[in-house]
Design an enzyme around this catalytic site. Structure first.
Site, PDB file in Angstrom:
ATOM      1  N   TYR A  71       0.811  -1.435  -0.216  1.00  0.00           N
ATOM      2  CA  TYR A  71       0.070  -0.130   0.147  1.00  0.00           C
ATOM      3  C   TYR A  71       0.985   1.152   0.015  1.00  0.00           C
ATOM      4  O   TYR A  71       2.032   1.215   0.341  1.00  0.00           O
ATOM      5  CB  TYR A  71      -1.132   0.055   1.229  1.00  0.00           C
ATOM      6  CG  TYR A  71      -0.198   0.246   2.500  1.00  0.00           C
ATOM      7  CD1 TYR A  71       0.260   1.353   3.116  1.00  0.00           C
ATOM      8  CD2 TYR A  71       0.518  -0.936   3.240  1.00  0.00           C
ATOM      9  CE1 TYR A  71       1.008   1.768   4.268  1.00  0.00           C
ATOM     10  CE2 TYR A  71       1.147  -0.635   4.241  1.00  0.00           C
ATOM     11  CZ  TYR A  71       1.196   0.527   4.739  1.00  0.00           C
ATOM     12  OH  TYR A  71       2.312   1.031   5.953  1.00  0.00           O
ATOM     13  N   PHE A  81       1.956   9.878   3.255  1.00  0.00           N
ATOM     14  CA  PHE A  81       2.042   9.778   4.965  1.00  0.00           C
ATOM     15  C   PHE A  81       2.410   8.195   5.108  1.00  0.00           C
ATOM     16  O   PHE A  81       2.966   8.161   6.092  1.00  0.00           O
ATOM     17  CB  PHE A  81       0.837  10.051   5.477  1.00  0.00           C
ATOM     18  CG  PHE A  81      -0.556   9.250   5.408  1.00  0.00           C
ATOM     19  CD1 PHE A  81      -0.746   8.160   6.194  1.00  0.00           C
ATOM     20  CD2 PHE A  81      -1.287   9.528   4.523  1.00  0.00           C
ATOM     21  CE1 PHE A  81      -1.871   7.235   5.991  1.00  0.00           C
ATOM     22  CE2 PHE A  81      -2.385   8.812   4.321  1.00  0.00           C
ATOM     23  CZ  PHE A  81      -2.582   7.732   4.834  1.00  0.00           C
ATOM     24  N   ASP A  82       2.394   7.349   4.362  1.00  0.00           N
ATOM     25  CA  ASP A  82       2.896   6.090   4.585  1.00  0.00           C
ATOM     26  C   ASP A  82       2.922   4.952   3.431  1.00  0.00           C
ATOM     27  O   ASP A  82       1.890   5.259   2.591  1.00  0.00           O
ATOM     28  CB  ASP A  82       1.740   5.392   5.711  1.00  0.00           C
ATOM     29  CG  ASP A  82       2.460   4.221   6.619  1.00  0.00           C
ATOM     30  OD1 ASP A  82       3.629   3.725   6.463  1.00  0.00           O
ATOM     31  OD2 ASP A  82       1.557   3.402   7.258  1.00  0.00           O
ATOM     32  N   ILE A 106      -7.715   0.543  10.075  1.00  0.00           N
ATOM     33  CA  ILE A 106      -8.762   1.425   9.962  1.00  0.00           C
ATOM     34  C   ILE A 106     -10.044   0.699   9.381  1.00  0.00           C
ATOM     35  O   ILE A 106     -10.124  -0.283   8.348  1.00  0.00           O
ATOM     36  CB  ILE A 106      -8.442   2.641   9.239  1.00  0.00           C
ATOM     37  CG1 ILE A 106      -8.063   2.484   7.861  1.00  0.00           C
ATOM     38  CG2 ILE A 106      -7.728   3.657  10.108  1.00  0.00           C
ATOM     39  CD1 ILE A 106      -7.697   3.511   6.943  1.00  0.00           C
ATOM     40  N   TYR A 132      -9.598   8.089  10.357  1.00  0.00           N
ATOM     41  CA  TYR A 132      -9.198   8.379  11.836  1.00  0.00           C
ATOM     42  C   TYR A 132     -10.151   9.433  12.405  1.00  0.00           C
ATOM     43  O   TYR A 132      -9.785   9.853  13.506  1.00  0.00           O
ATOM     44  CB  TYR A 132      -7.756   8.985  11.785  1.00  0.00           C
ATOM     45  CG  TYR A 132      -6.619   7.785  11.460  1.00  0.00           C
ATOM     46  CD1 TYR A 132      -6.316   6.774  12.387  1.00  0.00           C
ATOM     47  CD2 TYR A 132      -6.131   7.883   9.996  1.00  0.00           C
ATOM     48  CE1 TYR A 132      -5.460   5.592  12.002  1.00  0.00           C
ATOM     49  CE2 TYR A 132      -5.532   6.820   9.711  1.00  0.00           C
ATOM     50  CZ  TYR A 132      -4.682   5.762  10.609  1.00  0.00           C
ATOM     51  OH  TYR A 132      -4.210   4.720  10.588  1.00  0.00           O
ATOM     52  N   PHE A 150      -5.883   5.584  -0.744  1.00  0.00           N
ATOM     53  CA  PHE A 150      -4.613   4.401  -0.683  1.00  0.00           C
ATOM     54  C   PHE A 150      -4.693   3.692  -1.982  1.00  0.00           C
ATOM     55  O   PHE A 150      -5.785   3.439  -2.574  1.00  0.00           O
ATOM     56  CB  PHE A 150      -5.165   3.415   0.617  1.00  0.00           C
ATOM     57  CG  PHE A 150      -5.136   3.875   1.966  1.00  0.00           C
ATOM     58  CD1 PHE A 150      -3.817   3.693   2.489  1.00  0.00           C
ATOM     59  CD2 PHE A 150      -5.985   4.536   2.594  1.00  0.00           C
ATOM     60  CE1 PHE A 150      -3.444   3.997   3.872  1.00  0.00           C
ATOM     61  CE2 PHE A 150      -5.809   4.687   3.895  1.00  0.00           C
ATOM     62  CZ  PHE A 150      -4.436   4.649   4.402  1.00  0.00           C
TER      63      PHE A 150
END
Length: 162
Positions: A71, A81-82, A106, A132, A150
């Protein structure tokens, strides 16, 4: 047994016709109700999915099964961010493994991954409430009430022979 009375025959034919019309109307109403219910359920869904690459099979993970995922997570402005895809050292890259549908990630991920076929790559847009929410995750650069995007690839398990 047929009636020799012509009036009785006409009444019988008319009631059969009326019954068929009523059945057709009921069927149409049921279809419309099903459409409305599907639309209402779609509105409750906290994510949208766009398939980038079709899966290698039509099989999908079941709730509680272990999945392996590649991902990249982005904010709406494109800020990453990730990611477990864009690691600097390719030897260290590992797919994220977890039991899907059990609340370990999530909600948007849990729900979206259950709709994906093994081997599928998709872009998933997740509403804040299914990500979130009001708290956000400031440590990862995710502000409160932020929609997340994502790009996710669901690996094929070795045991399904694809």
């Amino acid at each position: 047994r047929r009636s020799s009375d012509p009036v009785q025959a006409v009444v019988s034919t008319q009631s059969t016709g009326a019954l068929k019309i009523k059945e057709a109307e009921d069927k149409k109403e049921a279809k419309e109700a099903a459409k409305e219910e599907a639309l209402a359920n779609a509105e409750k869904c906290g994510f949208t999915k766009r398939v980038i690459t079709k899966g290698k099979t039509h099989m999908k993970p079941e709730k509680g099964s272990v999945v392996a995922v590649w991902y990249t997570g982005k904010l709406e402005d494109g800020t990453i961010f990730d990611s477990n895809v864009e690691n600097a050292r390719k030897k260290d890259r590992k797919a994220l493994k977890f039991k899907v549908g059990t609340g370990l990630v999530i909600r948007g991920w849990d729900e979206a991954l259950l709709t994906m076929c093994y081997g599928e790559k998709a872009e998933i847009n997740i509403d804040p409430d299914w990500a979130y929410g009001k708290k956000g995750m400031p440590s990862a650069g995710i502000q409160p009430n932020t929609r997340l995007i994502f790009e996710v690839e669901l690996e094929c398990p070795v045991n399904i022979g694809v």
